[in-house]
Design a protein around this motif. Structure first.
Motif, PDB file in Angstrom:
ATOM      1  N   ALA A  51       0.825  -1.207   0.000  1.00 44.92           N
ATOM      2  CA  ALA A  51       0.000   0.000   0.000  1.00 44.92           C
ATOM      3  C   ALA A  51       0.865   1.265   0.000  1.00 44.92           C
ATOM      4  N   GLY A  52       0.199   2.393  -0.172  1.00 43.43           N
ATOM      5  CA  GLY A  52       0.887   3.672  -0.298  1.00 43.43           C
ATOM      6  C   GLY A  52       1.008   4.426   1.010  1.00 43.43           C
ATOM      7  N   LEU A  53       1.504   5.634   0.911  1.00 45.23           N
ATOM      8  CA  LEU A  53       1.746   6.496   2.065  1.00 45.23           C
ATOM      9  C   LEU A  53       0.513   6.627   2.937  1.00 45.23           C
ATOM     10  N   THR A  54       0.690   6.548   4.229  1.00 49.52           N
ATOM     11  CA  THR A  54      -0.301   6.701   5.305  1.00 49.52           C
ATOM     12  C   THR A  54      -1.202   5.485   5.480  1.00 49.52           C
ATOM     13  N   CYS A  55      -1.088   4.483   4.617  1.00 51.35           N
ATOM     14  CA  CYS A  55      -1.990   3.334   4.703  1.00 51.35           C
ATOM     15  C   CYS A  55      -1.527   2.333   5.757  1.00 51.35           C
ATOM     16  N   HIS A  94       6.333  14.596   9.122  1.00 53.40           N
ATOM     17  CA  HIS A  94       5.252  14.813   8.167  1.00 53.40           C
ATOM     18  C   HIS A  94       4.726  13.447   7.749  1.00 53.40           C
ATOM     19  N   TRP A  95       3.580  13.404   7.050  1.00 47.36           N
ATOM     20  CA  TRP A  95       2.987  12.126   6.686  1.00 47.36           C
ATOM     21  C   TRP A  95       3.786  11.356   5.649  1.00 47.36           C
ATOM     22  N   ASP A  96       4.762  12.000   4.979  1.00 45.35           N
ATOM     23  CA  ASP A  96       5.510  11.326   3.920  1.00 45.35           C
ATOM     24  C   ASP A  96       6.860  10.778   4.375  1.00 45.35           C
ATOM     25  N   ILE A  97       7.073  10.696   5.694  1.00 46.36           N
ATOM     26  CA  ILE A  97       8.301  10.115   6.222  1.00 46.36           C
ATOM     27  C   ILE A  97       7.991   9.464   7.565  1.00 46.36           C
ATOM     28  N   GLY A  98       8.674   8.377   7.877  1.00 44.67           N
ATOM     29  CA  GLY A  98       8.479   7.733   9.177  1.00 44.67           C
ATOM     30  C   GLY A  98       7.326   6.750   9.167  1.00 44.67           C
ATOM     31  N   GLN A  99       6.612   6.663  10.281  1.00 41.42           N
ATOM     32  CA  GLN A  99       5.553   5.672  10.413  1.00 41.42           C
ATOM     33  C   GLN A  99       4.452   5.920   9.377  1.00 41.42           C
ATOM     34  N   GLY A 100       4.110   4.853   8.651  1.00 37.77           N
ATOM     35  CA  GLY A 100       3.183   4.963   7.534  1.00 37.77           C
ATOM     36  C   GLY A 100       3.867   5.258   6.214  1.00 37.77           C
ATOM     37  N   ALA A 101       5.204   5.364   6.236  1.00 33.08           N
ATOM     38  CA  ALA A 101       5.946   5.755   5.030  1.00 33.08           C
ATOM     39  C   ALA A 101       7.293   5.039   4.967  1.00 33.08           C
ATOM     40  N   GLN A 178      14.207  10.960  -8.467  1.00 35.55           N
ATOM     41  CA  GLN A 178      13.987  12.185  -9.234  1.00 35.55           C
ATOM     42  C   GLN A 178      12.677  12.872  -8.880  1.00 35.55           C
ATOM     43  N   CYS A 179      12.183  12.674  -7.653  1.00 37.04           N
ATOM     44  CA  CYS A 179      10.959  13.370  -7.246  1.00 37.04           C
ATOM     45  C   CYS A 179      11.048  13.721  -5.763  1.00 37.04           C
ATOM     46  N   PRO A 180      10.301  14.730  -5.312  1.00 37.81           N
ATOM     47  CA  PRO A 180      10.416  15.182  -3.921  1.00 37.81           C
ATOM     48  C   PRO A 180      10.133  14.099  -2.883  1.00 37.81           C
ATOM     49  N   TRP A 181       9.117  13.256  -3.097  1.00 41.57           N
ATOM     50  CA  TRP A 181       8.842  12.184  -2.138  1.00 41.57           C
ATOM     51  C   TRP A 181      10.066  11.293  -1.956  1.00 41.57           C
ATOM     52  N   GLY A 182      10.614  10.828  -3.071  1.00 44.21           N
ATOM     53  CA  GLY A 182      11.746   9.927  -3.005  1.00 44.21           C
ATOM     54  C   GLY A 182      13.002  10.594  -2.498  1.00 44.21           C
ATOM     55  N   GLU A 183      13.248  11.829  -2.918  1.00 43.91           N
ATOM     56  CA  GLU A 183      14.440  12.535  -2.464  1.00 43.91           C
ATOM     57  C   GLU A 183      14.426  12.718  -0.949  1.00 43.91           C
ATOM     58  N   LYS A 184      13.270  13.031  -0.406  1.00 41.29           N
ATOM     59  CA  LYS A 184      13.170  13.188   1.043  1.00 41.29           C
ATOM     60  C   LYS A 184      13.375  11.861   1.753  1.00 41.29           C
ATOM     61  N   ALA A 185      12.658  10.830   1.311  1.00 35.85           N
ATOM     62  CA  ALA A 185      12.747   9.529   1.972  1.00 35.85           C
ATOM     63  C   ALA A 185      14.144   8.930   1.830  1.00 35.85           C
ATOM     64  N   PHE A 186      14.680   8.919   0.624  1.00 36.07           N
ATOM     65  CA  PHE A 186      15.990   8.316   0.410  1.00 36.07           C
ATOM     66  C   PHE A 186      17.078   9.101   1.140  1.00 36.07           C
ATOM     67  N   GLY A 187      16.955  10.427   1.141  1.00 39.82           N
ATOM     68  CA  GLY A 187      17.940  11.236   1.844  1.00 39.82           C
ATOM     69  C   GLY A 187      17.991  10.917   3.327  1.00 39.82           C
ATOM     70  N   GLN A 188      16.812  10.708   3.924  1.00 41.80           N
ATOM     71  CA  GLN A 188      16.774  10.409   5.355  1.00 41.80           C
ATOM     72  C   GLN A 188      17.085   8.946   5.649  1.00 41.80           C
TER      73      GLN A 188
END
Length: 278
Positions: A51-55, A94-101, A178-188
């Motif tokens: 599933a996707g983010l927050t699910c 934020h909802w796009d990093i950490g638990q649920g992501a 090459q997108c903000p979601w991935g850059e944030k997640a991969f960076g962290q």
């Protein structure tokens, strides 16, 4: 492993289990739909849905409307949670990093590395567990997913073609480097060295791995509010460059949500049923 919930569904059962994961170092849950044949002990092909983010592990079971056709096709459906959870597990800002992501990767950076081992959890631990506990046909296991989970399905399939015989996705994050979601997640999760990111990017992976599957299926809505993050054209180009057959279907009027997924769910289940029988 503890049975948390069981509901009869299309002559099969939709269940939720909880267990202590060695990979995640926390308690986790997963959903599983068992068609009537599996309840009777007959081995059945199986599909992992990411599933996707927050699910959560329950989102797919409630929203995707997959059980009816899965029951007819005799498919087991497995839906893990999207990340480790608990008071001791790091949370994001934020909802796009950490638990649920969890992004279905093995984190190497702090504070994530201790618990966020989602690739190992799915492709090793949960993969082995469901085969040991349920009537899963060992050489007929596929994987599919949505958004962040579509990224997970594509990358895990490309990295583990010995385990996953078929793969498809709904609106996947095709090029997370090459997108903000991935850059944030991969960076962290993986650190600042972007060279390490390529091993978790479907577009980069297919260019290296080559043609591994008879066909990959992707459905994408053209009114998707996150379309700029998804980059299906880049994945198409990478597949074309190595001769990997890809059916990329783009649909006017459809957005990123589960009404879109419901609309094309039957196509994906039938696609996997054929691939897993081959």
């Amino acid at each position: 492993m503890e049975l948390v919930q069981r509901n009869q569904c299309f002559n099969g059962e939709q269940r939720i289990y909880q267990f202590d994961s060695e990979s995640l170092k926390s308690s986790t849950r997963f959903g599983i739909f068992l068609p009537a044949e599996a309840l009777q002990g007959q081995v059945c092909p199986a599909l992992f849905y990411l599933a996707g983010l927050t699910c959560t592990e329950e989102t797919f079971a409630i929203k995707a409307h997959a059980q009816r056709l899965a029951a007819q096709l005799g498919l087991i459906l497995i839906s893990p949670d999207t990340s480790p959870r608990g008071d001791s597990v790091a949370k994001g800002d934020h909802w796009d990093i950490g638990q649920g992501a969890g992004f279905y990767i093995n984190a190497t950076e702090q504070p994530w590395a201790e618990h966020y081992q989602m690739e190992r959890f799915i492709s090793d631990e949960l993969y082995a567990l469901v085969q040991a506990e349920f009537a899963v046909l060992a050489d007929a296991i596929g994987i599919f997913g949505h958004s962040m989970g579509g990224h997970g399905a594509l990358t895990l399939a490309l990295k583990h073609p010995d385990k996953f015989k078929s793969v498809s996705a709904f609106a996947p994050i095709c090029a997370p480097s090459q997108c903000p979601w991935g850059e944030k997640a991969f960076g962290q999760y993986l650190g600042v060295n972007q060279g390490f990111w390529q091993a978790h990017d479907a577009t980069a992976l297919v260019a290296v791995k080559g043609a591994l599957f008879k066909e990959i299926l992707i459905d994408q809505g053209l009114d998707d509010q996150f379309y700029s993050q998804l980059n299906p054209a880049l994945f198409q180009q990478a597949c074309d460059s190595v001769g990997q057959a890809l059916t990329l279907r783009e649909h006017a009027g459809y957005d990123h949500g589960y009404y879109f997924i419901q609309t094309f769910m039957d196509d994906h289940l039938q696609f996997h049923a054929v691939q897993l029988q081959a």
